[in-house]
Design a protein around this motif. Structure first.
Motif, PDB file in Angstrom:
ATOM      1  N   ASN A  42     -73.315 -75.579  41.742  1.00  0.00           N
ATOM      2  CA  ASN A  42     -74.635 -75.940  41.105  1.00  0.00           C
ATOM      3  C   ASN A  42     -75.667 -75.821  42.141  1.00  0.00           C
ATOM      4  OD1 ASN A  42     -76.281 -76.686  38.845  1.00  0.00           O
ATOM      5  ND2 ASN A  42     -76.381 -78.879  39.805  1.00  0.00           N
ATOM      6  N   ASP A  43     -75.377 -76.415  43.243  1.00  0.00           N
ATOM      7  CA  ASP A  43     -76.328 -76.577  44.507  1.00  0.00           C
ATOM      8  C   ASP A  43     -76.424 -75.318  45.075  1.00  0.00           C
ATOM      9  OD1 ASP A  43     -76.453 -79.453  44.331  1.00  0.00           O
ATOM     10  OD2 ASP A  43     -74.829 -79.760  45.857  1.00  0.00           O
ATOM     11  N   TYR A  44     -75.464 -74.572  45.464  1.00  0.00           N
ATOM     12  CA  TYR A  44     -75.660 -73.054  45.916  1.00  0.00           C
ATOM     13  C   TYR A  44     -76.280 -72.345  44.942  1.00  0.00           C
ATOM     14  CZ  TYR A  44     -74.496 -68.851  48.571  1.00  0.00           C
ATOM     15  OH  TYR A  44     -74.839 -67.858  49.387  1.00  0.00           O
ATOM     16  N   LEU A  45     -76.273 -72.163  43.521  1.00  0.00           N
ATOM     17  CA  LEU A  45     -76.828 -71.316  42.804  1.00  0.00           C
ATOM     18  C   LEU A  45     -78.420 -71.601  42.663  1.00  0.00           C
ATOM     19  CD1 LEU A  45     -74.220 -70.504  40.082  1.00  0.00           C
ATOM     20  CD2 LEU A  45     -74.722 -69.234  42.020  1.00  0.00           C
ATOM     21  N   GLN A  46     -78.726 -73.020  42.786  1.00  0.00           N
ATOM     22  CA  GLN A  46     -80.052 -73.388  42.809  1.00  0.00           C
ATOM     23  C   GLN A  46     -80.802 -72.851  44.152  1.00  0.00           C
ATOM     24  OE1 GLN A  46     -80.625 -77.492  42.170  1.00  0.00           O
ATOM     25  NE2 GLN A  46     -79.491 -77.462  40.198  1.00  0.00           N
ATOM     26  N   LYS A  47     -80.136 -72.669  45.274  1.00  0.00           N
ATOM     27  CA  LYS A  47     -80.730 -72.353  46.404  1.00  0.00           C
ATOM     28  C   LYS A  47     -80.764 -70.661  46.632  1.00  0.00           C
ATOM     29  CE  LYS A  47     -78.994 -76.519  48.591  1.00  0.00           C
ATOM     30  NZ  LYS A  47     -78.009 -77.219  49.579  1.00  0.00           N
ATOM     31  N   GLU A  48     -79.711 -70.204  46.238  1.00  0.00           N
ATOM     32  CA  GLU A  48     -79.571 -68.786  46.441  1.00  0.00           C
ATOM     33  C   GLU A  48     -79.537 -67.861  45.302  1.00  0.00           C
ATOM     34  OE1 GLU A  48     -79.447 -67.374  49.561  1.00  0.00           O
ATOM     35  OE2 GLU A  48     -79.476 -69.380  50.801  1.00  0.00           O
ATOM     36  N   LYS A  49     -80.152 -66.393  45.265  1.00  0.00           N
ATOM     37  CA  LYS A  49     -80.141 -65.928  44.081  1.00  0.00           C
ATOM     38  C   LYS A  49     -78.701 -65.053  44.315  1.00  0.00           C
ATOM     39  CE  LYS A  49     -82.692 -62.254  41.710  1.00  0.00           C
ATOM     40  NZ  LYS A  49     -83.871 -61.545  41.810  1.00  0.00           N
ATOM     41  N   VAL A  50     -77.810 -65.422  43.063  1.00  0.00           N
ATOM     42  CA  VAL A  50     -76.581 -65.045  43.063  1.00  0.00           C
ATOM     43  C   VAL A  50     -76.415 -63.879  41.784  1.00  0.00           C
ATOM     44  CG1 VAL A  50     -74.143 -65.128  42.939  1.00  0.00           C
ATOM     45  CG2 VAL A  50     -75.572 -66.707  44.423  1.00  0.00           C
ATOM     46  N   GLU A  51     -76.207 -62.556  42.065  1.00  0.00           N
ATOM     47  CA  GLU A  51     -76.258 -61.671  40.915  1.00  0.00           C
ATOM     48  C   GLU A  51     -74.962 -61.884  40.197  1.00  0.00           C
ATOM     49  OE1 GLU A  51     -75.249 -56.904  40.850  1.00  0.00           O
ATOM     50  OE2 GLU A  51     -76.919 -57.516  42.111  1.00  0.00           O
ATOM     51  N   LYS A  52     -73.821 -61.871  40.625  1.00  0.00           N
ATOM     52  CA  LYS A  52     -72.628 -62.083  40.093  1.00  0.00           C
ATOM     53  C   LYS A  52     -71.495 -62.973  40.845  1.00  0.00           C
ATOM     54  CE  LYS A  52     -72.097 -57.416  40.540  1.00  0.00           C
ATOM     55  NZ  LYS A  52     -71.801 -55.975  40.118  1.00  0.00           N
ATOM     56  N   ILE A  53     -70.448 -63.279  40.176  1.00  0.00           N
ATOM     57  CA  ILE A  53     -69.407 -64.083  40.677  1.00  0.00           C
ATOM     58  C   ILE A  53     -68.150 -63.301  40.579  1.00  0.00           C
ATOM     59  CG2 ILE A  53     -68.054 -66.328  40.734  1.00  0.00           C
ATOM     60  CD1 ILE A  53     -70.895 -66.979  41.402  1.00  0.00           C
ATOM     61  N   LEU A  54     -67.302 -62.999  41.543  1.00  0.00           N
ATOM     62  CA  LEU A  54     -65.865 -62.509  41.613  1.00  0.00           C
ATOM     63  C   LEU A  54     -64.950 -63.697  41.728  1.00  0.00           C
ATOM     64  CD1 LEU A  54     -66.259 -59.443  44.187  1.00  0.00           C
ATOM     65  CD2 LEU A  54     -66.769 -59.511  41.848  1.00  0.00           C
ATOM     66  N   VAL A  55     -64.106 -63.421  40.675  1.00  0.00           N
ATOM     67  CA  VAL A  55     -62.875 -64.607  40.603  1.00  0.00           C
ATOM     68  C   VAL A  55     -61.801 -63.668  40.816  1.00  0.00           C
ATOM     69  CG1 VAL A  55     -62.029 -66.578  39.448  1.00  0.00           C
ATOM     70  CG2 VAL A  55     -64.196 -66.286  39.385  1.00  0.00           C
ATOM     71  N   GLY A  56     -60.813 -64.186  41.861  1.00  0.00           N
ATOM     72  CA  GLY A  56     -59.619 -63.753  41.744  1.00  0.00           C
ATOM     73  C   GLY A  56     -58.702 -64.032  40.479  1.00  0.00           C
ATOM     74  N   GLU A  57     -58.000 -62.884  40.252  1.00  0.00           N
ATOM     75  CA  GLU A  57     -57.063 -62.974  39.039  1.00  0.00           C
ATOM     76  C   GLU A  57     -55.684 -62.850  39.480  1.00  0.00           C
ATOM     77  OE1 GLU A  57     -57.120 -61.704  34.604  1.00  0.00           O
ATOM     78  OE2 GLU A  57     -57.918 -60.022  36.048  1.00  0.00           O
ATOM     79  N   PRO A  58     -54.973 -63.854  39.554  1.00  0.00           N
ATOM     80  CA  PRO A  58     -53.562 -63.772  39.946  1.00  0.00           C
ATOM     81  C   PRO A  58     -52.644 -63.141  39.066  1.00  0.00           C
ATOM     82  CG  PRO A  58     -53.873 -66.006  39.091  1.00  0.00           C
ATOM     83  CD  PRO A  58     -55.376 -65.301  38.905  1.00  0.00           C
ATOM     84  N   LYS A  59     -51.901 -62.335  39.516  1.00  0.00           N
ATOM     85  CA  LYS A  59     -50.965 -61.431  38.650  1.00  0.00           C
ATOM     86  C   LYS A  59     -49.677 -61.429  39.515  1.00  0.00           C
ATOM     87  CE  LYS A  59     -54.244 -58.622  36.588  1.00  0.00           C
ATOM     88  NZ  LYS A  59     -54.935 -57.199  36.210  1.00  0.00           N
TER      89      LYS A  59
END
Length: 137
Positions: A42-59
């Protein structure tokens, strides 16, 4: 342009990496306690413009979801509720922890430094992000 954030989600700790504004260079950002992850985001996304989030998918090696997949699915669902305008991209995270450990050895870190699990998580997130950027080119 804006940044891409990568998350190596863990039960206790979560590694986070980020690109520069031009999405050329991936760098480790931090490792946060997973219970504090949404506060951090929440803090980071208010300060920085982020286009997308990558989330590791464990397989698993056979391509089936690992045991931790349910927890990551729940995180992604909660993220989408809290940040509906920021897309999530799931990326295969197999071998990232092993690659992170090898990177630590190759960079000359002493054994005590290589036992820092928070650093391994941060490097793992960076590897996820680097791989994504390389495939994007």
């Amino acid at each position: 342009m804006s940044r891409i954030l990568a998350i190596d989600y863990g039960e206790k700790r979560t590694g986070i990496a980020v690109t520069d504004d031009f999405q050329i260079i991936a760098s480790g950002l931090t490792t946060v306690a997973t219970e504090d992850l949404f506060t951090f985001l929440n803090d980071y996304l208010q300060k920085e413009k982020v286009e997308k989030i990558l989330v590791g998918e464990p397989k698993q090696m056979n391509g089936q979801p690992s045991q931790s997949a349910d927890k990551i699915d729940k995180f992604c669902a909660q993220f989408e509720l809290q940040f509906p305008t920021t897309p999530i991209i799931r990326v295969d995270e197999r071998f990232t922890s092993k690659l992170a450990f090898k990177t630590m050895i190759d960079s000359g870190l002493k054994k005590k430094q290589r036992q820092n699990k928070a650093l391994i998580d941060e490097i793992s997130a960076t590897i996820l992000l680097q791989d994504y950027l390389a495939r994007k080119l």
